[in-house]
Write an enzyme that holds these catalytic residues in place. Structure first.
Site, PDB file in Angstrom:
ATOM      1  N   ARG A  40      77.691  64.481  61.955  1.00  9.06           N
ATOM      2  CA  ARG A  40      76.361  64.143  61.429  1.00  9.06           C
ATOM      3  C   ARG A  40      75.521  63.380  62.449  1.00  9.06           C
ATOM      4  O   ARG A  40      74.294  63.515  62.467  1.00  9.06           O
ATOM      5  CB  ARG A  40      76.499  63.342  60.140  1.00  9.06           C
ATOM      6  N   GLY A 354      79.823  72.573  50.647  1.00  9.74           N
ATOM      7  CA  GLY A 354      81.210  72.226  50.983  1.00  9.74           C
ATOM      8  C   GLY A 354      82.186  73.333  51.326  1.00  9.74           C
ATOM      9  O   GLY A 354      82.429  73.605  52.501  1.00  9.74           O
TER      10      GLY A 354
END
Ligand code: AMP
Length: 398
Positions: A40, A354
């Site tokens: 991230r 996900g």
């Protein structure tokens, strides 16, 4: 509701010499204070580098974990500042607080091209309440606001939404890409548009199915949720997952698709297991022949071909949710087949959330996808046709 495709981006600002507050998604995986995946942080670099290169004074903020509105060293952003310094090759200053004296002093002293990281925004009790007083304090640190945290864009919090009431607000490159691909697919898709939905529960995806049925040319349902649709067609589904209270709705969805001329595909065969167990005995059976005591844990080989065929000539594919219990080797082949079909197609491919994103990464197909969404919950809400507060709050292009 204004189109998300018309929102201002960071490049629409003149950032030179300006203090720019950037809401990032630095909610990284940590173990004992050590970052175990910096994906991230890496993903946020393009926006940060653009600002540095264009002589902005860069003030970054993010949440990390769930510290419940009070200071907790376990959730400090300090490890993120250290990793970010390494990745950028410059010092990233670290504030001792979120909007307090330390943040104010360091923000005021920033020089062009310098970077400051605030402490975890969720140390402030007003953050998740979208408290206007906190939003004003965030705004007082900067001249401009950039939101680049797509994973939090479905939450109306102070640092994701409220602050945009007090500063000119634009999106960063990450959110811009999400809008371009997901928004583009919803508003003006390259056709045929094929949506593939899987996962455990119909109830989690009803909103998405309802929204996409009005937009898609083909809607494919696999995974555990498909058995409620099979039941609605009168099939015998043995011990497969079933949401009894959604059977009627499943029927309505299929009728609606028919009336609109939308192809609605559900599995014609299944890999069924004796028990819900990784190493259980299994076999392939047709959808109207699931024996008593067995449960569908993956799509079967005929269905794999049918779904792959539907993807082959697609202009756009949206995929969310595995086709079976893909965590288990014996029941992963349906999900792998769909991932492979998407990778081999020329379609614009958009992967939400996900399990499907994880399958794509694991198979090494990430480079073959047009877009893998950085926000599971946010991408689902976007696909449901909901306005995301963190995007809605941004200024429209002039
Ligand atoms: P979701 O979070 O809704 O995308 O669902 C993902 C979960 O659905 C995974 O953990 C899968 O194991 C589960 N799942 C997919 N297909 C089945 C199935 N046929 N039976 C039971 N669970 C399933």
């Amino acid at each position: 509701m204004s189109s998300a495709l018309n929102k201002m981006s960071v490049e629409d600002f003149d950032v030179s010499g300006k203090k720019v507050l950037v809401r990032c998604d630095f909610n990284v995986k940590m173990e004992n204070g050590v970052i175990t995946s910096d994906k991230r942080i890496v993903a946020s670099l393009p926006t940060i580098k653009y600002l540095i290169d264009n002589k902005a004074k860069v003030i970054l903020c993010s949440h990390l974990g769930r510290p419940k509105g009070e200071f907790n060293p376990e959730f400090s952003m300090k490890p993120v500042a250290a990793r970010l310094s390494e990745l950028l090759g410059i010092e990233v200053k670290m504030a001792e607080d979120v909007v307090g004296e330390s943040a104010q002093t360091l923000a005021a002293g920033l020089k062009e091209g310098e970077v400051l990281l605030l402490e975890n925004v969720r140390f402030e009790p007003g953050e998740t309440k979208n408290d206007p007083e906190l939003s004003k304090k965030f705004a007082s640190l900067a001249d401009l606001y950039v939101n680049d945290a797509f994973g939090s864009a479905h939450r109306a919090h102070s640092s994701t939404t409220g602050v945009a009431d007090y500063l000119p607000a634009a999106c960063g490159y990450l959110i811009q890409k999400e809008i371009q691909f997901i928004g583009g697919a919803l508003e003006n898709p390259k056709r045929p548009l094929v949506a593939i939905l899987g996962g455990a529960k119909v109830s989690d995806k009803i909103g998405v199915i309802t929204n996409l049925i009005d937009k898609c040319d083909t809607l494919i349902v696999g995974g555990g949720m498909a058995y409620t649709f099979m039941k609605a067609l009168g099939h015998h589904i043995g011990n497969s997952l079933l949401e009894e209270d959604k059977i009627e709705l499943a029927k309505e969805m299929m009728d609606k698709a028919k009336a609109k001329g939308v192809k609605f595909l559900i599995p014609v065969d299944n890999k069924v297991g004796k028990e819900y167990n990784e190493n259980t005995e299994y076999m392939d059976v047709n959808s109207d022949e699931i024996p008593d005591g067995w449960m569908g844990l993956d799509i079967g080989p005929e269905t794999q071909k049918m779904f792959a065929d539907a993807v082959k000539d697609a202009g756009t594919v949206i995929w969310n949710g595995p086709m079976g219990v893909s965590e288990w080797k014996n029941f992963a082949s349906g999900t792998i087949a769909v991932a492979t079909a998407i990778a081999n197609s020329n379609a614009i491919s958009i992967i939400g959330g996900g399990d499907s994103a994880a399958a794509i990464q694991k198979l090494g197909f990430a480079d073959k996808m047009s877009h893998i969404s950085t926000g599971g919950g946010a991408s689902l809400e976007y696909l449901e046709g909901k306005e995301l507060p963190g995007i809605a709050a941004l200024n429209d292009k002039k």
